[in-house]
Design a protein around this motif. Structure first.
Motif, short mmCIF file in Angstrom:
data_model
loop_
_atom_site.label_atom_id
_atom_site.label_comp_id
_atom_site.label_asym_id
_atom_site.label_seq_id
_atom_site.Cartn_x
_atom_site.Cartn_y
_atom_site.Cartn_z
N VAL A 198 -4.01 -3.62 -7.18
CA VAL A 198 -4.08 -3.78 -5.72
C VAL A 198 -3.15 -2.79 -5.03
O VAL A 198 -3.48 -2.24 -3.98
CB VAL A 198 -3.75 -5.25 -5.33
CG1 VAL A 198 -3.57 -5.38 -3.82
CG2 VAL A 198 -4.86 -6.18 -5.82
N PHE B 200 2.05 -3.77 2.99
CA PHE B 200 0.87 -4.08 2.17
C PHE B 200 0.59 -5.59 2.18
O PHE B 200 -0.55 -6.02 2.34
CB PHE B 200 1.09 -3.64 0.72
CG PHE B 200 1.02 -2.14 0.49
CD1 PHE B 200 0.80 -1.25 1.55
CD2 PHE B 200 1.17 -1.62 -0.79
CE1 PHE B 200 0.73 0.11 1.34
CE2 PHE B 200 1.09 -0.26 -1.02
CZ PHE B 200 0.89 0.62 0.04
N ARG B 201 1.61 -6.35 1.96
CA ARG B 201 1.41 -7.79 1.76
C ARG B 201 1.25 -8.54 3.07
O ARG B 201 0.85 -9.70 3.08
CB ARG B 201 2.59 -8.36 0.95
CG ARG B 201 2.58 -7.86 -0.48
CD ARG B 201 3.82 -8.21 -1.28
NE ARG B 201 3.61 -7.90 -2.71
CZ ARG B 201 4.58 -7.84 -3.61
NH1 ARG B 201 5.84 -8.09 -3.27
NH2 ARG B 201 4.29 -7.56 -4.87
N GLY B 202 1.56 -7.87 4.16
CA GLY B 202 1.44 -8.52 5.47
C GLY B 202 0.11 -8.25 6.14
O GLY B 202 -0.05 -8.55 7.32
N GLU B 203 -0.84 -7.72 5.41
CA GLU B 203 -2.15 -7.43 5.99
C GLU B 203 -2.79 -8.71 6.53
O GLU B 203 -2.55 -9.80 6.01
CB GLU B 203 -3.07 -6.83 4.93
CG GLU B 203 -2.72 -5.41 4.56
CD GLU B 203 -3.89 -4.70 3.89
OE1 GLU B 203 -4.58 -5.35 3.10
OE2 GLU B 203 -4.09 -3.50 4.18
N LYS C 267 -8.47 -9.27 3.04
CA LYS C 267 -7.26 -9.17 2.22
C LYS C 267 -7.56 -9.56 0.77
O LYS C 267 -8.31 -10.49 0.51
CB LYS C 267 -6.20 -10.12 2.79
CG LYS C 267 -4.81 -9.94 2.21
CD LYS C 267 -3.82 -10.76 3.04
CE LYS C 267 -2.39 -10.47 2.66
NZ LYS C 267 -1.46 -10.93 3.70
N ARG D 131 -4.22 -0.19 -2.07
CA ARG D 131 -3.57 -0.17 -0.76
C ARG D 131 -2.88 1.17 -0.51
O ARG D 131 -2.85 1.65 0.62
CB ARG D 131 -2.57 -1.34 -0.67
CG ARG D 131 -3.29 -2.69 -0.56
CD ARG D 131 -2.33 -3.85 -0.68
NE ARG D 131 -2.98 -5.13 -0.36
CZ ARG D 131 -2.42 -6.31 -0.58
NH1 ARG D 131 -1.22 -6.38 -1.14
NH2 ARG D 131 -3.05 -7.42 -0.27
N LEU E 236 6.03 -2.79 0.64
CA LEU E 236 5.36 -4.04 0.26
C LEU E 236 5.18 -4.97 1.45
O LEU E 236 4.18 -5.69 1.53
CB LEU E 236 6.15 -4.73 -0.86
CG LEU E 236 6.17 -3.98 -2.19
CD1 LEU E 236 7.05 -4.72 -3.20
CD2 LEU E 236 4.76 -3.79 -2.74
N ASN E 237 6.14 -4.94 2.36
CA ASN E 237 5.99 -5.78 3.56
C ASN E 237 4.75 -5.36 4.34
O ASN E 237 4.04 -6.20 4.90
CB ASN E 237 7.23 -5.70 4.44
CG ASN E 237 8.44 -6.36 3.78
OD1 ASN E 237 8.31 -7.06 2.78
ND2 ASN E 237 9.62 -6.12 4.34
#
Ligand SMILES: [Fe+2]
Lengths: 749, 99
Positions: free
Chosen positions: B84, B34-37, B42, B88, B31-32
Motif C-alpha cells: 500500500v 497517507f493514512r489520513g486519506e 481508501k 500511495r 504516513l500521516n
C-alpha cells in the motif's frame, strides 16, 4: 457474509432464572445450539489458542433455521382513535429541524392506512420541501408542495390545512432564521379534487408512516431524520394566526374544540411516552428510542439542564437508523440449573459454514458467593462499543492504529447492514451522535474469536474478547472467581459485590453509572481490594433506562476523547436527568477510584514498564516477589507486543491519586502514534506524542486504603495480553498473581 | 496538506524495514498524509484467514455500499503495508517504487 447470529433477552442470569435466545439464519434451514463456557477467545497462534469448555444443557440440539430481519428507524405512534377517523377538514403543524432534507421522502406526521394509503402524509418530498399528500385509498393521491427545499439544521415552522368543502390546501414553510439571498420560506395555496379518506382506523404516526410489508406485517416507512417539536393536529382549517397561537404557548380556550392533539415532548422525557396536552389526551409512545431531552426551537441557551426549563426541551430527534429492540421471535430458552459454576458463557449456534456465540454471564445464587474474587464483566462498556463502525466510517482509524484498518467478515457485514444499529462511537446517518445503545440485538463485536481493528498489532482484541485473556489466566492459574456484570452492579448496588474480598476489573471498564460508582466506592470503604487490570476506566458517566431493559445512554459532553460531541444544551441524560460526560469533569477523576486515570492512547504497538524506586519499598515487596531488580516488566505480549499499551493511565496527586500511593513502575518508549488525551490539553502545542510527552505513560500503582483494603492498578489495556506469555511464567503473570494472592488474604493492609 | 519532497526518499527504506512502530518525524509526517486519506477509495485489509491471510480491499466511504475486495492477498501485515505504501507513494509523487 454472516450466516447465523443471535442475541439474548438478558446478559446476566443466576441459577433458576431463564434466558431466551433469538437466532436468525441467512440461508440455512437448520442449525445446532449448545452451551459453552468461554475461557480464551483469542485465536492467535502465538498464544495459548482458543479455549472453551462444552457444558451439557437443556437446549443442546438442532433447531430450524429462519431469517429474522431488523427494522431500524424511530418514530412515535398514537393508537388509532375515532377522533382521527372523523377528520374531514383538518390542520397539521409542527416545528422541525430537518437534518437530511436531501434524503428523499420523510414523513413528519401521518394518518394513513398501511395497506391502501388512505388518509394523509405531512412531510418532506424528494426535493426536501414541505408537502401534504392526500389519498382516498383507491390508489389515487394528490399532493401540494411548498416547492423549496428546507435547509439542514435550521428550525422551520411547517403547517398545512385542508378544507374538505372547497378542496383548498394551504402550506406554510417558514424558517426561524432568515438569510439574505437564500429564501426557503414558502406559502402555497392549492386545490385538490381528491377526497382523502381519514376513516381508516390508522394510528397517528410521527416521523414515519405505516406500510404493509410483503410478509403481511405492518412496519414503518419514510423515516424522518431530525428534530420535531410540538406537533399539532386540529379538526378544522386553522388560520395562520391560530397556528401561531398554538405554536407558542398554551392553546387559547377558543381553540380547544378544534384541537385533536397537541403533543408536548417536554413531558415525561425520561420515558417512551409522548403526552397530548390537549383536552383529548391522545397519548402515544416512541418506538426504537429516538433521542429525547433535545433542545427545542425555543431553546435560548440560558439553561443547560432540561429539568430546569423543560418547556425549552420539547424536541425529539428521530433517526432512520435508531434501534432499540430487534424484536425477534425466541428460538430457545435456557433455565440456569442449580450449581452451574459462575462465569462467562455463550450459547454457541452453528450452521455448516458459520457460527455465532451469544455471550452471557452466569452469576452465583443470590447472596451465595462461590469465591472471594469477583471478575466484573463490563457489559455497559461492551454496549457502548456495540457494533461500532469506526474502521469503515471514521477517517482517523488508520491514523490511530498506525497501520491499515483490518476488517473482519463481521465488520464488512455491519458496514453493509446498517439496520443492526450503532455504537456510542458512531454517528447516525444524519451526522448526529449516537447517545443510546441497546443489547437487544446481535452485538457482533462482543464475541469470542472476534478481532478488532483497535486491538493493537498481534492478537488485536478489544473489550470482551480481550477480557478473555483475564478469564483464561484465572483458569490457568486455578484461581476461583465469580462473574457478575455492570447491570448487577447498577441494579443491585453494593450488595452484588459485598461478599467478595477482591474486585477485579476487565481490560477496559470505561462506562460507569452513578449506582455502579457508588457500589464500588462502598466496597473499597468496607475494606475491599481492587485490582484494576486495565486502563481508561471510570471515564464516561452513563445512565441506564429506568424501566426499559438493556439500554444505556452516553452524552459526550464538553471534554474527553469523543467520537462525536453532544450539541450545546444536550449534556444531561434523558433517561435520568443526570449530567453526562466525563466523571473527571464531575469531580471524580479515575485517580480517585484506582489511583490512576486515562493519560494517553495509541493503537499500534505496546511497550514495557521500568521499575521505579518505589517498587523497592517494603510495602510493595510482596508484589515483586520473584521479579528481578532490573527486569523490564512486560516487554512481551499478544497485544501490541508489550504489557503497556493501547490506552494508558497515570497517577496524578492533583487528580486524586492518594498521597500514600506507590508508583511502582512506569512505561516508556511509546511510538509517535500515541498521543496525550484531550482533557489534558488546554493550549495545544507540539510535543504531545509518545517519545515526546511525559504524559504518554502507564503507571503501575499500589496503595493501601484506610479501611485495611488496597488498590493495585496496571494502568494499561494491553496488560492482560501479556499474562499467558511463556506458558504463564513471566513477570506480568507473576506480579498479577502475587497481588491476587495477597489481596485474597484477609490480613488488613 | 504536506507535499512530499525529494529528500523524503530517505524515508522509503526506513518504512520498508519498519512499516509498523517507531518512525522518524519525517516518515511519520508522510504516513500521516497517507493514512489520513478520506474513506472513499481508501485501502483497508479484510482478514480472510485469522492471523494468516489478509486481502486488500477498497472502502466505499458510503454507508451500506459494498467494500470492494481486490486480488491482492498478503500473508503478513508488513507485506500489506509495503504494498500500500508503494501505491500511495506513486499516487502522491508519480514515482513507482520497485520491490
Ligand atoms: Fe474506550
Amino acid at each position: 457474509m454472516k450466516q447465523i447470529m443471535g442475541y439474548s433477552d438478558k446478559i446476566s442470569v443466576r441459577p433458576g432464572e431463564a434466558i431466551r435466545f433469538m437466532v436468525s439464519c441467512e440461508k440455512a434451514s437448520s442449525y445446532k445450539a449448545r452451551l459453552v463456557r468461554i475461557i480464551h477467545g483469542d485465536t492467535n497462534p502465538e498464544g495459548p489458542g482458543y479455549k472453551e469448555q462444552a457444558v451439557k444443557s437443556e437446549f443442546d440440539g438442532t433447531y430450524k433455521g429462519r431469517k429474522q430481519a431488523i427494522f431500524a428507524g424511530s418514530c412515535a405512534v398514537i393508537p388509532s382513535h375515532p377522533a382521527f377517523d372523523k377528520l374531514s377538514s383538518f390542520s397539521v403543524q409542527a416545528m422541525v429541524w430537518p437534518t437530511t432534507p436531501e434524503k428523499g421522502r420523510q414523513t413528519i406526521l401521518s394518518h394513513c392506512d398501511a395497506k391502501s394509503g388512505a388518509g394523509f402524509i405531512f412531510g418532506l418530498d424528494e426535493s426536501g420541501g414541505l408537502a401534504l399528500a392526500l389519498s382516498d385509498g383507491t390508489g389515487k393521491t394528490e399532493e401540494v408542495r411548498a416547492g423549496k427545499p428546507m435547509l439542514s439544521r435550521e428550525w422551520y415552522f411547517v403547517a398545512a390545512s385542508y378544507n374538505a368543502v372547497s378542496g383548498e390546501v394551504c402550506l406554510y414553510q417558514k424558517p426561524m432564521v432568515p438569510y439574505a439571498k437564500v429564501d426557503t420560506s414558502a406559502r402555497v395555496e392549492g386545490t385538490v379534487t381528491i377526497k382523502p379518506r381519514n376513516e381508516n382506523g390508522a394510528p397517528v404516526v410521527i416521523a414515519a408512516h405505516p406500510v404493509r410489508m410483503s410478509d403481511g406485517r405492518e412496519r414503518t416507512s419514510a423515516h424522518y431524520n431530525g428534530k420535531i417539536d410540538r406537533p399539532i393536529l386540529a379538526s378544522r382549517v386553522l388560520s395562520r394566526l391560530e397556528m401561531e397561537q398554538l405554536r407558542s404557548g398554551g392553546p387559547p380556550a377558543s381553540l380547544h374544540a378544534a384541537l385533536v392533539g397537541l403533543w408536548d415532548f417536554s413531558k415525561e422525557i425520561t420515558t417512551e411516552r409522548i403526552i397530548d396536552v390537549s383536552p383529548n389526551r391522545h397519548h402515544g409512545e416512541t418506538l426504537n428510542l429516538p433521542a429525547r431531552a433535545m433542545t427545542g426551537w425555543n431553546w435560548t441557551g440560558e439553561e443547560m439542564c432540561w429539568k430546569h426549563k423543560p418547556e425549552q426541551y420539547g424536541a425529539i430527534h428521530f433517526h432512520d437508523d435508531d434501534l432499540y429492540d430487534a424484536g425477534w421471535d425466541t428460538d430457545f430458552t435456557f433455565t440456569v440449573p442449580a450449581g452451574l459454576r459462575s462465569g462467562l458463557y455463550a450459547a454457541h449456534v452453528a450452521t455448516e459454514d458459520d457460527e455465532d456465540f451469544i455471550p452471557f454471564v452466569v452469576k452465583p445464587e443470590r447472596g451465595k458467593a462461590t469465591s472471594k474474587l469477583v471478575f466484573v464483566v463490563p457489559t455497559a462498556s461492551y454496549m457502548a462499543y456495540a457494533n461500532e463502525h469506526m474502521a469503515t466510517d471514521a477517517t482517523l482509524a488508520e491514523l490511530l492504529t498506525g497501520r491499515l484498518a483490518t476488517l473482519q467478515a463481521t465488520d464488512v457485514f455491519l458496514h453493509e447492514h446498517r439496520e443492526y444499529g450503532y455504537s456510542c462511537y458512531d454517528t447516525h446517518a444524519d451526522g448526529s451522535g449516537v447517545c443510546y445503545s441497546s443489547r437487544l440485538r446481535p452485538i457482533l463485536t462482543m464475541r469470542p474469536k472476534y478481532q478488532s481493528w483497535l486491538g493493537g498489532k498481534g492478537s488485536s482484541l478489544w473489550q470482551m474478547n480481550a477480557d478473555t485473556h483475564i478469564t483464561d489466566w484465572l483458569e490457568a492459574l486455578k484461581f476461583d472467581y465469580d462473574c457478575i456484570t455492570d447491570e448487577d452492579l447498577h441494579f443491585e448496588g453494593y450488595e452484588a459485590i459485598a461478599p467478595y474480598r477482591v474486585f477485579m476489573t476487565s481490560t477496559h471498564h470505561e462506562y460507569w453509572s452513578k449506582q455502579m460508582w457508588d457500589a464500588l466506592d462502598a466496597f473499597k470503604k468496607a475494606g475491599g481490594r481492587l485490582i484494576y487490570a486495565g486502563a481508561n476506566a471510570w471515564y464516561w458517566r452513563i445512565a441506564y433506562h429506568q424501566t426499559k431493559p438493556g439500554v444505556i445512554e452516553v452524552r459526550r459532553a464538553e471534554g474527553g476523547i469523543r467520537a462525536w460531541a453532544a450539541e450545546p444544551g444536550e449534556y444531561y441524560h434523558s433517561f435520568t436527568g443526570e449530567y453526562g460526560g466525563l466523571w473527571r469533569r464531575q469531580g471524580l477523576a479515575p485517580q480517585k477510584m484506582a489511583g490512576t486515570g486515562f493519560s494517553a492512547q495509541g493503537f499500534d504497538l505496546s511497550s514495557y514498564y521500568r521499575r521505579t524506586k518505589d517498587s523497592f519499598d517494603s510495602r510493595a515487596s510482596f508484589i515483586f516477589e520473584g521479579v528481578g531488580k532490573d527486569e523490564l516488566i512486560g516487554n512481551f505480549g499478544l497485544i501490541g507486543g508489550g504489557a503497556a499499551g493501547l490506552e494508558v493511565d497515570r497517577a496524578d496527586r492533583l487528580l486524586g491519586t492518594p498521597p500514600n500511593a506507590l508508583v511502582l513502575a512506569s512505561s516508556e518508549n511509546h511510538t509517535p502514534v500515541y498521543m496525550v488525551v484531550l482533557e489534558e490539553i488546554l493550549i495545544n502545542a507540539p510535543g504531545l506524542c509518545g517519545g515526546e510527552s511525559d504524559l504518554v505513560r502507564a503507571d503501575l500503582v499500589f496503595y493501601e486504603t484506610p479501611s485495611g483494603g488496597a488498590v493495585f492498578a496496571t494502568s494499561s489495556i494491553a496488560w492482560a495480553g501479556s499474562l499467558s506469555h511463556n506458558n504463564y511464567d513471566n513477570n506480568v503473570s507473576r506480579i498479577t498473581a502475587n497481588v491476587v494472592k495477597r489481596f485474597l488474604d484477609e490480613r488488613p493492609f | 496538506m504536506y507535499q512530499i519532497r525529494p529528500e523524503d526518499k530517505a524515508c522509503i527504506e526506513e518504512f520498508r524495514k519498519t512499516p509498523i512502530g517507531h518512525h522518524s518525524p519525517n516518515l511519520q509526517r508522510i504516513l500521516n498524509l497517507f493514512r489520513g486519506e478520506p474513506m472513499a477509495g481508501k485501502f483497508a485489509l479484510i482478514c480472510t484467514r485469522p492471523h494468516r491471510e489478509w486481502t486488500l480491499a477498497v472502502l466505499s466511504g458510503t454507508r451500506g455500499e459494498r467494500i470492494r475486495m481486490t486480488e491482492e492477498v498478503f500473508h503478513s501485515l508488513e507485506e500489506a503495508e509495503w504494498y500500500v505504501f508503494k501505491q500511495r507513494w506513486a499516487k502522491y509523487t508519480g514515482e513507482h517504487l520497485s520491490d
